[in-house]
Design an enzyme around this catalytic site. Structure first.
Site, PDB file in Angstrom:
ATOM      1  N   ASN A   1     -13.649   4.355  -5.275  1.00  0.00           N
ATOM      2  CA  ASN A   1     -13.095   4.331  -3.916  1.00  0.00           C
ATOM      3  C   ASN A   1     -12.612   5.708  -3.531  1.00  0.00           C
ATOM      4  O   ASN A   1     -12.233   6.526  -4.373  1.00  0.00           O
ATOM      5  CB  ASN A   1     -11.937   3.316  -3.816  1.00  0.00           C
ATOM      6  CG  ASN A   1     -10.598   3.935  -4.160  1.00  0.00           C
ATOM      7  OD1 ASN A   1      -9.958   4.572  -3.326  1.00  0.00           O
ATOM      8  ND2 ASN A   1     -10.171   3.781  -5.422  1.00  0.00           N
TER       9      ASN A   1
ATOM     10  N   LYS B   1       0.859  -1.191   0.000  1.00  0.00           N
ATOM     11  CA  LYS B   1       0.000   0.000   0.000  1.00  0.00           C
ATOM     12  C   LYS B   1       0.896   1.242   0.000  1.00  0.00           C
ATOM     13  O   LYS B   1       1.995   1.229   0.565  1.00  0.00           O
ATOM     14  CB  LYS B   1      -0.886  -0.031   1.268  1.00  0.00           C
ATOM     15  CG  LYS B   1      -1.742   1.202   1.471  1.00  0.00           C
ATOM     16  CD  LYS B   1      -2.829   1.331   0.439  1.00  0.00           C
ATOM     17  CE  LYS B   1      -3.631   2.624   0.619  1.00  0.00           C
ATOM     18  NZ  LYS B   1      -4.527   2.881  -0.524  1.00  0.00           N
TER      19      LYS B   1
ATOM     20  N   CYS C   1      -2.698  10.032  -6.001  1.00  0.00           N
ATOM     21  CA  CYS C   1      -3.859   9.666  -5.174  1.00  0.00           C
ATOM     22  C   CYS C   1      -4.903  10.785  -5.259  1.00  0.00           C
ATOM     23  O   CYS C   1      -4.613  11.932  -4.929  1.00  0.00           O
ATOM     24  CB  CYS C   1      -3.448   9.450  -3.718  1.00  0.00           C
ATOM     25  SG  CYS C   1      -4.907   9.108  -2.701  1.00  0.00           S
TER      26      CYS C   1
ATOM     27  N   GLY D   1     -11.479  -0.520 -12.578  1.00  0.00           N
ATOM     28  CA  GLY D   1     -12.163  -1.646 -13.223  1.00  0.00           C
ATOM     29  C   GLY D   1     -12.359  -1.455 -14.719  1.00  0.00           C
ATOM     30  O   GLY D   1     -11.792  -0.539 -15.341  1.00  0.00           O
TER      31      GLY D   1
ATOM     32  N   GLY E   1      -6.358  -4.310  -9.518  1.00  0.00           N
ATOM     33  CA  GLY E   1      -6.957  -3.672  -8.344  1.00  0.00           C
ATOM     34  C   GLY E   1      -8.350  -4.191  -8.071  1.00  0.00           C
ATOM     35  O   GLY E   1      -8.557  -5.115  -7.286  1.00  0.00           O
TER      36      GLY E   1
ATOM     37  N   GLY F   1      -8.556  -1.987 -15.437  1.00  0.00           N
ATOM     38  CA  GLY F   1      -9.465  -2.822 -16.220  1.00  0.00           C
ATOM     39  C   GLY F   1      -8.992  -4.231 -16.467  1.00  0.00           C
ATOM     40  O   GLY F   1      -9.471  -4.885 -17.391  1.00  0.00           O
TER      41      GLY F   1
ATOM     42  N   SER G   1      -6.347   5.303 -10.363  1.00  0.00           N
ATOM     43  CA  SER G   1      -7.782   5.374 -10.655  1.00  0.00           C
ATOM     44  C   SER G   1      -8.105   6.699 -11.365  1.00  0.00           C
ATOM     45  O   SER G   1      -7.370   7.681 -11.247  1.00  0.00           O
ATOM     46  CB  SER G   1      -8.582   5.257  -9.355  1.00  0.00           C
ATOM     47  OG  SER G   1      -8.211   6.291  -8.474  1.00  0.00           O
TER      48      SER G   1
ATOM     49  N   MET H   1     -10.395   5.761  -0.406  1.00  0.00           N
ATOM     50  CA  MET H   1      -9.835   5.138   0.798  1.00  0.00           C
ATOM     51  C   MET H   1      -9.116   6.168   1.666  1.00  0.00           C
ATOM     52  O   MET H   1      -9.169   6.102   2.893  1.00  0.00           O
ATOM     53  CB  MET H   1      -8.865   4.020   0.409  1.00  0.00           C
ATOM     54  CG  MET H   1      -9.469   2.938  -0.490  1.00  0.00           C
ATOM     55  SD  MET H   1     -10.900   2.138   0.229  1.00  0.00           S
ATOM     56  CE  MET H   1     -10.122   1.200   1.531  1.00  0.00           C
TER      57      MET H   1
ATOM     58  N   LYS I   1       4.014   6.345 -10.318  1.00  0.00           N
ATOM     59  CA  LYS I   1       2.619   6.014 -10.637  1.00  0.00           C
ATOM     60  C   LYS I   1       1.874   7.299 -10.953  1.00  0.00           C
ATOM     61  O   LYS I   1       1.781   8.208 -10.124  1.00  0.00           O
ATOM     62  CB  LYS I   1       1.951   5.279  -9.477  1.00  0.00           C
ATOM     63  CG  LYS I   1       0.536   4.848  -9.843  1.00  0.00           C
ATOM     64  CD  LYS I   1       0.070   3.713  -8.993  1.00  0.00           C
ATOM     65  CE  LYS I   1      -1.287   3.208  -9.417  1.00  0.00           C
ATOM     66  NZ  LYS I   1      -1.750   2.144  -8.545  1.00  0.00           N
TER      67      LYS I   1
HETATM   68  C1  SIN Z   1      -6.511   5.714  -1.579  1.00  0.00           C
HETATM   69  O1  SIN Z   1      -5.948   5.203  -0.601  1.00  0.00           O
HETATM   70  O2  SIN Z   1      -7.341   6.615  -1.457  1.00  0.00           O
HETATM   71  C2  SIN Z   1      -6.179   5.244  -2.952  1.00  0.00           C
HETATM   72  C3  SIN Z   1      -4.752   5.409  -3.229  1.00  0.00           C
HETATM   73  C4  SIN Z   1      -4.456   5.962  -4.559  1.00  0.00           C
HETATM   74  O3  SIN Z   1      -5.366   6.145  -5.379  1.00  0.00           O
HETATM   75  O4  SIN Z   1      -3.303   6.262  -4.830  1.00  0.00           O
END
Ligand code: SIN
Length: 308
Positions: free
Chosen positions: A68, A44, A127, A218, A268, A247, A191, A70, A161
């Site tokens: 999400n 993570k 993120c 996805g 993911g 995806g 995402s 998160m 990333k």
């Molecule tokens: C998250 O923890 O909110 C997702 C992490 C990310 O999109 O880099």
């Protein structure tokens, strides 16, 4: 079938791994990845302090994808720095994902993670889920400054990333940044940030943070992911290793990422929905697809997408 791949001099037994965030927060989850058919263990994204993350509900999947927010729940880098040497017993690459709420956070985590010696480091510039903190990857100058500082800390190969970009001018601007720093691979894409899913029945949003806005994953984001893989593959003339993310549900999805230029893929939404046996299924499906298509390895089809 040879499903192995090499990224920045590191050999992966298969080209399938978890995306940072999927099933990789706790020691138990990371060890389960070690025991699974995953080709690597990706942590993570870690921050200096342990984080609970955003309030729930914060992850919802639906046919075709997921949303999400998160909020980077993680154990904090000191815990991962301790765990990483232990994870090496699984004899597959360990990839440490580093994040932060400020440049100083990244630098602090980078120094500790460099000493823990994972095989690769993935710097998360993308993120979308921290209220009030824009995705760094959309700010070219901030990305450049941060990566310049981080490249002086890492001897371990450093990858980045990135968020999805939607116009060639942005692919080109980021490529110009990356040409000037010691980046060894790209993970494309995080995402698709700040989507909104509505439940017409209850007339509500489906996740709590940020008024329901969250990162989309996805199948619904696959075309965006493939386009980013392809765009950067071309901008770097196939010389920059790329991990495709977005995806991947079936072996055919992996094949599409490879054709666009990816050397490996991260998974993911499918892992969260299906569990770690998804690796076994997708590995088998990928072998069948490559066999049917007459490719002897991942490397043999990498970047071979034909244009009309
Ligand atoms: C998250 O923890 O909110 C997702 C992490 C990310 O999109 O880099």
């Amino acid at each position: 079938m040879n499903l192995s791949t090499t990224i920045a001099g590191v050999t992966f037994p298969t080209c399938l791994m978890n995306a940072a965030g999927a099933c990789c927060v706790t020691q138990e989850e990371l060890e389960a990845l070690g025991e699974s058919h995953a080709g690597a263990i990706v942590t993570k994204s870690m921050t200096p302090q342990p984080r609970e993350g955003n309030p729930g509900p914060r992850y919802v999947s639906f046919p075709g994808g997921s949303i999400n927010s998160m909020g980077l729940p993680n154990l904090g880098y000191p815990a991962y720095a301790k765990l990483i040497p232990e994870l090496r017993r699984f004899k597959k690459p360990v990839v440490a994902s580093v994040a932060g709420l400020s440049p100083q956070d990244f630098i602090e985590a980078a120094k500790a993670i460099e000493l823990a010696k994972p095989d690769l480091v993935e710097v998360n510039l993308s993120c979308p889920n921290i209220p009030g903190k824009p995705q760094i990857g959309y700010d070219m100058e901030a990305s450049r400054q941060l990566l310049l500082e981080l490249q002086d800390i890492f001897t371990i190969p450093m990858g980045v990333k990135l968020p999805p970009y939607f116009d060639p001018i942005h692919h080109e601007a980021m490529a110009r940044v990356l040409e000037k720093v010691k980046v060894s691979f790209l993970s494309l894409i995080n995402s698709v940030g700040n989507g909104l899913v509505v439940d017409p029945e209850s007339e509500t949003v489906v996740i709590k943070p940020k008024g329901g806005f969250g990162g989309m994953g996805g199948t619904i984001i696959k075309p965006v992911a493939l386009a980013n893989v392809r765009a950067f593959w071309k901008l770097f003339q196939g010389q920059m290793p790329i991990i495709g993310t977005g995806g991947v549900v079936t072996g055919t999805d992996v094949f599409e990422h490879l054709l666009c230029g990816a050397s490996a893929v991260q998974i993911g939404t499918t892992l969260v929905d299906e569990g770690l046996t998804a690796f076994d299924r997708i590995e088998k499906e990928l072998s069948e697809v490559l066999n049917k298509k007459g490719y002897a390895s991942v490397e043999a089809c990498r970047g071979k997408l034909k244009e009309l």
